[in-house]
Design a protein around this motif. Structure first.
Motif, PDB file in Angstrom:
ATOM      1  N   SER A  82      47.970  45.661  39.106  1.00  0.00           N
ATOM      2  CA  SER A  82      48.194  44.418  39.843  1.00  0.00           C
ATOM      3  C   SER A  82      48.552  44.783  41.281  1.00  0.00           C
ATOM      4  O   SER A  82      49.000  45.902  41.566  1.00  0.00           O
ATOM      5  N   ALA A  83      48.357  43.843  42.197  1.00  0.00           N
ATOM      6  CA  ALA A  83      48.712  44.080  43.597  1.00  0.00           C
ATOM      7  C   ALA A  83      50.199  44.413  43.715  1.00  0.00           C
ATOM      8  O   ALA A  83      50.587  45.285  44.497  1.00  0.00           O
ATOM      9  N   LYS A  84      51.024  43.743  42.921  1.00  0.00           N
ATOM     10  CA  LYS A  84      52.469  43.993  42.939  1.00  0.00           C
ATOM     11  C   LYS A  84      52.773  45.427  42.516  1.00  0.00           C
ATOM     12  O   LYS A  84      53.533  46.137  43.174  1.00  0.00           O
ATOM     13  N   ASP A  85      52.145  45.871  41.410  1.00  0.00           N
ATOM     14  CA  ASP A  85      52.360  47.242  40.944  1.00  0.00           C
ATOM     15  C   ASP A  85      51.848  48.257  41.957  1.00  0.00           C
ATOM     16  O   ASP A  85      52.465  49.309  42.169  1.00  0.00           O
ATOM     17  N   ALA A  86      50.717  47.955  42.599  1.00  0.00           N
ATOM     18  CA  ALA A  86      50.167  48.856  43.611  1.00  0.00           C
ATOM     19  C   ALA A  86      51.107  48.948  44.812  1.00  0.00           C
ATOM     20  O   ALA A  86      51.325  50.032  45.364  1.00  0.00           O
ATOM     21  N   VAL A 101      42.449  47.179  42.138  1.00  0.00           N
ATOM     22  CA  VAL A 101      43.697  46.454  42.377  1.00  0.00           C
ATOM     23  C   VAL A 101      43.375  44.973  42.248  1.00  0.00           C
ATOM     24  O   VAL A 101      42.459  44.464  42.903  1.00  0.00           O
ATOM     25  N   ALA A 102      44.123  44.301  41.376  1.00  0.00           N
ATOM     26  CA  ALA A 102      43.867  42.896  41.073  1.00  0.00           C
ATOM     27  C   ALA A 102      44.922  41.997  41.695  1.00  0.00           C
ATOM     28  O   ALA A 102      46.105  42.334  41.737  1.00  0.00           O
ATOM     29  N   GLY A 159      45.045  38.284  38.822  1.00  0.00           N
ATOM     30  CA  GLY A 159      44.229  38.641  37.671  1.00  0.00           C
ATOM     31  C   GLY A 159      42.777  38.961  37.964  1.00  0.00           C
ATOM     32  O   GLY A 159      42.004  39.232  37.060  1.00  0.00           O
ATOM     33  N   ARG A 160      42.390  38.955  39.248  1.00  0.00           N
ATOM     34  CA  ARG A 160      40.996  39.201  39.621  1.00  0.00           C
ATOM     35  C   ARG A 160      40.917  40.455  40.490  1.00  0.00           C
ATOM     36  O   ARG A 160      41.582  40.531  41.528  1.00  0.00           O
ATOM     37  N   PRO A 161      40.118  41.461  40.091  1.00  0.00           N
ATOM     38  CA  PRO A 161      39.989  42.668  40.921  1.00  0.00           C
ATOM     39  C   PRO A 161      39.456  42.309  42.310  1.00  0.00           C
ATOM     40  O   PRO A 161      38.487  41.564  42.431  1.00  0.00           O
ATOM     41  N   VAL A 162      40.126  42.830  43.349  1.00  0.00           N
ATOM     42  CA  VAL A 162      39.717  42.510  44.716  1.00  0.00           C
ATOM     43  C   VAL A 162      39.383  43.736  45.561  1.00  0.00           C
ATOM     44  O   VAL A 162      38.619  43.630  46.518  1.00  0.00           O
ATOM     45  N   VAL A 163      39.951  44.888  45.233  1.00  0.00           N
ATOM     46  CA  VAL A 163      39.646  46.115  45.959  1.00  0.00           C
ATOM     47  C   VAL A 163      39.659  47.291  44.990  1.00  0.00           C
ATOM     48  O   VAL A 163      40.204  47.206  43.889  1.00  0.00           O
ATOM     49  N   VAL A 164      39.055  48.394  45.449  1.00  0.00           N
ATOM     50  CA  VAL A 164      39.084  49.645  44.698  1.00  0.00           C
ATOM     51  C   VAL A 164      39.644  50.724  45.616  1.00  0.00           C
ATOM     52  O   VAL A 164      39.242  50.819  46.777  1.00  0.00           O
TER      53      VAL A 164
END
Length: 62
Positions: free
Chosen positions: A5-9, A27-28, A31-36
């Motif tokens: 999740s973005a928060k975890d990242a 990175v989601a 709940g939706r992947p937005v970047v790698v």
């Protein structure tokens, strides 16, 4: 591919870097992947493949 999740990242950025050095990480957000995130070596390899596959640009005729 692992997903964080973005928060975890954000709060585990060091962990994200460590994971991404081994395998790309998605990175989601909401709940939706937005970047790698991936290792620079993998990025450079993909850029080199892309450059080899692109046809030469046509010259404009005037």
């Amino acid at each position: 591919m692992q997903t964080l999740s973005a928060k975890d990242a954000k709060y585990g950025f060091g962990r994200l870097i460590d994971l991404a050095r081994a395998d790309p990480v998605a990175v989601a957000k909401h709940g939706r992947p937005v970047v790698v995130v991936m290792a620079i070596e993998e990025y450079q390899r993909l850029k080199a493949l892309d450059a080899c596959e692109k046809p030469p640009a046509k010259e404009e005729q005037g």
